[in-house]
Design an enzyme around this catalytic site. Structure first.
Site, PDB file in Angstrom:
ATOM      1  N   HIS A 182       0.832  -1.200   0.000  1.00 54.67           N
ATOM      2  CA  HIS A 182       0.000   0.000   0.000  1.00 54.67           C
ATOM      3  C   HIS A 182       0.867   1.250   0.000  1.00 54.67           C
ATOM      4  O   HIS A 182       0.658   2.185   0.779  1.00 54.67           O
ATOM      5  CB  HIS A 182      -0.950  -0.013   1.205  1.00 54.67           C
ATOM      6  CG  HIS A 182      -1.915  -1.159   1.185  1.00 54.67           C
ATOM      7  ND1 HIS A 182      -2.522  -1.652   2.302  1.00 54.67           N
ATOM      8  CD2 HIS A 182      -2.371  -1.908   0.159  1.00 54.67           C
ATOM      9  CE1 HIS A 182      -3.318  -2.669   1.964  1.00 54.67           C
ATOM     10  NE2 HIS A 182      -3.228  -2.848   0.659  1.00 54.67           N
TER      11      HIS A 182
HETATM   12  C1  LIG Z   1       0.349  -7.512  -4.775  1.00 55.17           C
HETATM   13  C2  LIG Z   1      -0.587  -6.399  -4.379  1.00 55.17           C
HETATM   14  C3  LIG Z   1      -1.734  -6.697  -3.653  1.00 55.17           C
HETATM   15  C4  LIG Z   1      -2.603  -5.671  -3.283  1.00 55.17           C
HETATM   16  N1  LIG Z   1      -3.807  -5.994  -2.721  1.00 55.17           N
HETATM   17  C5  LIG Z   1      -4.747  -5.038  -2.577  1.00 55.17           C
HETATM   18  C6  LIG Z   1      -6.085  -5.374  -2.235  1.00 55.17           C
HETATM   19  O1  LIG Z   1      -6.446  -6.539  -2.112  1.00 55.17           O
HETATM   20  N2  LIG Z   1      -6.975  -4.362  -2.079  1.00 55.17           N
HETATM   21  C7  LIG Z   1      -6.618  -3.061  -2.239  1.00 55.17           C
HETATM   22  O2  LIG Z   1      -7.458  -2.188  -2.003  1.00 55.17           O
HETATM   23  N3  LIG Z   1      -5.364  -2.717  -2.587  1.00 55.17           N
HETATM   24  C8  LIG Z   1      -4.443  -3.676  -2.818  1.00 55.17           C
HETATM   25  N4  LIG Z   1      -3.215  -3.340  -3.279  1.00 55.17           N
HETATM   26  C9  LIG Z   1      -2.889  -1.914  -3.438  1.00 55.17           C
HETATM   27  C10 LIG Z   1      -3.574  -1.248  -4.630  1.00 55.17           C
HETATM   28  O3  LIG Z   1      -3.612  -2.105  -5.752  1.00 55.17           O
HETATM   29  C11 LIG Z   1      -2.841   0.051  -4.938  1.00 55.17           C
HETATM   30  O4  LIG Z   1      -2.828   0.854  -3.781  1.00 55.17           O
HETATM   31  C12 LIG Z   1      -3.486   0.845  -6.057  1.00 55.17           C
HETATM   32  O5  LIG Z   1      -3.599   0.088  -7.240  1.00 55.17           O
HETATM   33  C13 LIG Z   1      -2.673   2.098  -6.321  1.00 55.17           C
HETATM   34  O6  LIG Z   1      -3.287   2.824  -7.348  1.00 55.17           O
HETATM   35  P1  LIG Z   1      -2.504   3.955  -8.124  1.00 55.17           P
HETATM   36  O7  LIG Z   1      -3.448   4.509  -9.129  1.00 55.17           O
HETATM   37  O8  LIG Z   1      -1.886   4.864  -7.135  1.00 55.17           O
HETATM   38  O9  LIG Z   1      -1.295   3.220  -8.858  1.00 55.17           O
HETATM   39  P2  LIG Z   1      -1.204   1.865  -9.637  1.00 55.17           P
HETATM   40  O10 LIG Z   1      -2.462   1.098  -9.564  1.00 55.17           O
HETATM   41  O11 LIG Z   1       0.047   1.216  -9.170  1.00 55.17           O
HETATM   42  O12 LIG Z   1      -1.039   2.327 -11.145  1.00 55.17           O
HETATM   43  C14 LIG Z   1       0.071   3.007 -11.651  1.00 55.17           C
HETATM   44  C15 LIG Z   1       0.182   2.668 -13.130  1.00 55.17           C
HETATM   45  O13 LIG Z   1       1.129   3.547 -13.744  1.00 55.17           O
HETATM   46  C16 LIG Z   1       1.976   2.806 -14.587  1.00 55.17           C
HETATM   47  N5  LIG Z   1       3.257   3.512 -14.696  1.00 55.17           N
HETATM   48  C17 LIG Z   1       4.172   3.716 -13.715  1.00 55.17           C
HETATM   49  N6  LIG Z   1       5.233   4.385 -14.193  1.00 55.17           N
HETATM   50  C18 LIG Z   1       4.987   4.628 -15.493  1.00 55.17           C
HETATM   51  C19 LIG Z   1       5.713   5.294 -16.511  1.00 55.17           C
HETATM   52  N7  LIG Z   1       6.904   5.856 -16.290  1.00 55.17           N
HETATM   53  N8  LIG Z   1       5.161   5.362 -17.757  1.00 55.17           N
HETATM   54  C20 LIG Z   1       3.930   4.816 -17.999  1.00 55.17           C
HETATM   55  N9  LIG Z   1       3.212   4.157 -17.056  1.00 55.17           N
HETATM   56  C21 LIG Z   1       3.731   4.079 -15.815  1.00 55.17           C
HETATM   57  C22 LIG Z   1       2.096   1.468 -13.881  1.00 55.17           C
HETATM   58  O14 LIG Z   1       2.574   0.467 -14.735  1.00 55.17           O
HETATM   59  C23 LIG Z   1       0.691   1.258 -13.367  1.00 55.17           C
HETATM   60  O15 LIG Z   1      -0.113   0.615 -14.313  1.00 55.17           O
HETATM   61  C24 LIG Z   1      -2.301  -4.330  -3.625  1.00 55.17           C
HETATM   62  C25 LIG Z   1      -1.149  -4.039  -4.365  1.00 55.17           C
HETATM   63  C26 LIG Z   1      -0.308  -5.054  -4.760  1.00 55.17           C
HETATM   64  C27 LIG Z   1       0.907  -4.713  -5.560  1.00 55.17           C
END
Ligand SMILES: Cc1cc2nc3c(=O)[nH]c(=O)nc-3n(C[C@H](O)[C@H](O)[C@H](O)COP(=O)(O)OP(=O)(O)OC[C@H]3O[C@@H](n4cnc5c(N)ncnc54)[C@H](O)[C@@H]3O)c2cc1C
Length: 551
Positions: A487
């Protein structure tokens, strides 16, 4: 009136659904391949990152057919069994769909290095995570509103958004839950008997049980319930699939995979576009309205710093021209440090659903205003390499994975160089605050009490770890057990003080036409898993963008 479905009507309905899905998939393939071969130099909005927040922003903006949206994703397709089949989620860890970050060795964790997975695929974390839908506690959202000085972030406002976007399948609760929205959520169906037994165990210790984890339970002192999960008939429902995919046959939404964002282009204090590595070539895209960074709490601050927005001394150290001194970028890193307590099964039960079906939230100290501990019951044994070497971990077991929801320790990120290929240094600093060590010990002790309580005894042959430890022995166990809950958040926080990177409308201070919408804007990590709050962040960003651009 209940309408009975005869086998023949349900078979023909399934056949129709399959046909519609094949037609949609062919329309998406053709449209996106046409858009990819006819790229524009400029789009109205460019959203960088297709994760839990970015998918929401891109989809909401593309609702208006006159608005051209470019969604850039470094990872590839999510159309693989490891993403689509809910029970295959662990196979993504360490795969090409995981950025595979590693922390710096941590003094507070006996010098250990932590593996910090984050999704690198369409859908980001929502495509590789455990699919738990956890909205955060009432007090988290009221804190966000206070920090942003904006009531649009308050619990009352956010609850309305949750009710609008959910398609809740559990017992109706119109005050808290919504129906008909894009987010299908259900309580884990037909759970393994060990899951209700965990609820009985929690109740035997005075932790109340609730009909679900996202209604009344997150307005008070905590409780225990069956987990709310984003899977349908065994298939993952990622945020990308729920929001973006249904629009990918529209000509105003271009989704590029394998598109690594390298740098933000900023002219005279205004974000004008991005440089992207696409098919081995550096390509520049311009935005005529706004740029949105949604690359998650590690890559978003990294890109900001490498583009000249960050602490001036950190940028100068790497020869990066300073465009905006923003000392908060990469600071305030938070996560839910967590610990595995493991039991061996007496008679092994195969894991069901997403392998985690029950959870509880409680307080490490009754004087606290809201819960600061969450444990999820994993229907498999789980441990760190350090504790695996000390304990005889059996093949068949189950785990209480307990974490600190309100950590006081703060970590930070720093650069190793100015290029996108230069890795970031991650210093989580877990357990560096003495109060966190106290809470961690209380968390492990509570997990032991629940796990050893009468209702769970008939499932266990023995407690594997930690067993009865006290004082330095227990502290050492905790430091060796500590892992990420995945997280990672809070590294470009929303607020009004000098360490804040964005304001309540998610605009980056000092730079025009640039917003951040992802987990990095959280002023503090929410109480519970972080995907649902990231969806709210995406919804809030889209609302503000639509308002400001008259969409
Ligand atoms: C193994 C695991 C289990 C988890 N389990 C849960 C759960 O059960 N329930 C829950 O609520 N949360 C869970 N989480 C946490 C949750 O998935 C994340 O907190 C959430 O997805 C974060 O959202 P975000 O939009 O901040 O970033 P992310 O969802 O991480 O999205 C960021 C995106 O940007 C892309 N990106 C990054 N850098 C670049 C770049 N330079 N150029 C182009 N694209 C890029 C990445 O590839 C990614 O697709 C889990 C996370 C993981 C890894």
């Amino acid at each position: 009136m209940k309408i009975e479905t005869t086998p023949s009507t349900s078979t023909s309905r399934m056949g129709k659904e399959r046909l519609e899905s094949a037609n949609m998939s062919e329309r998406v393939r053709r449209n996106q391949s046409h858009l990819r071969s006819h790229l524009r130099s400029h789009y109205d909005f460019i959203v960088c990152g297709s994760g839990s927040s970015g998918s929401v922003v891109a989809s909401r903006l593309a609702e208006n057919p006159d608005v051209h949206v470019l969604l850039l994703e470094a990872g590839g397709s999510d159309d693989v069994p490891q993403v689509m089949e809910a029970n295959q989620w662990p196979l993504n860890l360490g795969s090409e769909r995981d950025w595979g970050f590693q922390s710096k060795p941590s003094r507070s964790l006996n010098g250990r290095v932590l593996h910090m997975a984050m999704g690198k695929v369409l859908g980001g974390g929502s495509s590789i995570n455990v699919m738990v839908w956890a909205r955060g506690h009432k007090s988290d959202w009221d804190y966000f509103a206070q920090e942003a000085n904006d009531p649009a972030w308050s619990y009352d406002s956010v609850l309305k958004i949750y009710r609008r976007i959910e398609d809740w399948q559990g017992s109706p609760d119109p005050e808290h839950r919504g129906a008909g929205g894009p987010v299908f959520v259900e309580p884990a169906t037909n759970p393994n008997p060990i899951a209700p037994a965990m609820l009985d165990a929690a109740r035997s210790l005075g932790i109340p049980t609730f009909e679900n984890q996202n209604g009344r339970m997150m307005e008070g002192d905590g409780g225990a319930s069956i987990i709310d999960v984003r899977a349908k008939a065994g298939k993952r429902q990622s945020i990308f699939r729920s929001y973006v995919y249904p629009r990918m046959d529209q000509e105003n939404l271009t989704v590029l995979t394998g598109a690594l964002v390298l740098k933000l282009n900023i002219e005279a204090g205004r974000a004008t576009g991005v440089d992207v590595l696409l098919d081995g070539v550096v390509t520049t895209f311009g935005s005529t309205k706004e740029m949105v960074l949604s690359m998650g709490a590690i890559q978003t601050p990294k890109l900001l710093m490498q583009s000249g927005i960050g602490d001036e001394s950190e940028l100068r150290r790497h020869g990066i021209p300073v465009l905006q001194h923003a000392p908060g970028v990469g600071q305030n890193f938070q996560d839910h440090v967590a610990f595995d307590c493991v039991w061996e099964y007496l008679d092994p039960l195969p894991p069901k659903n997403t392998m985690a079906e029950a959870t509880f939230f409680w307080k490490s100290d009754p004087a606290l205003p809201s819960p600061d501990i969450q444990a999820c019951q994993a229907e498999v044994p789980k441990t760190t390499p350090e504790n695996a070497a000390r304990y005889n971990v059996p093949q068949h077991g189950w785990t209480l994975f307990g974490g600190l929801m309100r950590p006081k320790s703060r970590g930070h990120l720093s650069l190793t160089g100015p290029q996108a290929t230069d890795p970031v240094v991650i210093e989580p600093n877990f357990l560096s605050h003495p109060d966190d060590l106290k809470a961690a010990i209380a968390c492990v002790e509570l997990c032991r009490e629940v796990g050893n309580a009468a209702p769970l005894r008939s499932f266990s042959k023995r407690e594997v770890m930690p067993g009865l430890l006290k004082g330095p022995g227990l502290e050492d166990f905790v430091r060796n057990a500590a892992t990420t809950y995945w997280h990672e958040t809070c590294t470009a926080k929303m607020g009004t003080d000098k360490m804040s990177v964005v304001n309540g409308r998610l605009q980056v201070y000092g730079i025009q036409n640039l917003r951040i919408a992802d987990g990095s804007i959280m002023p503090r990590v929410t109480t519970g898993n972080t995907m649902a709050p990231c969806v709210i962040i995406g919804e809030r960003a889209a609302k503000e963008l639509s308002k400001d651009h008259g969409l």
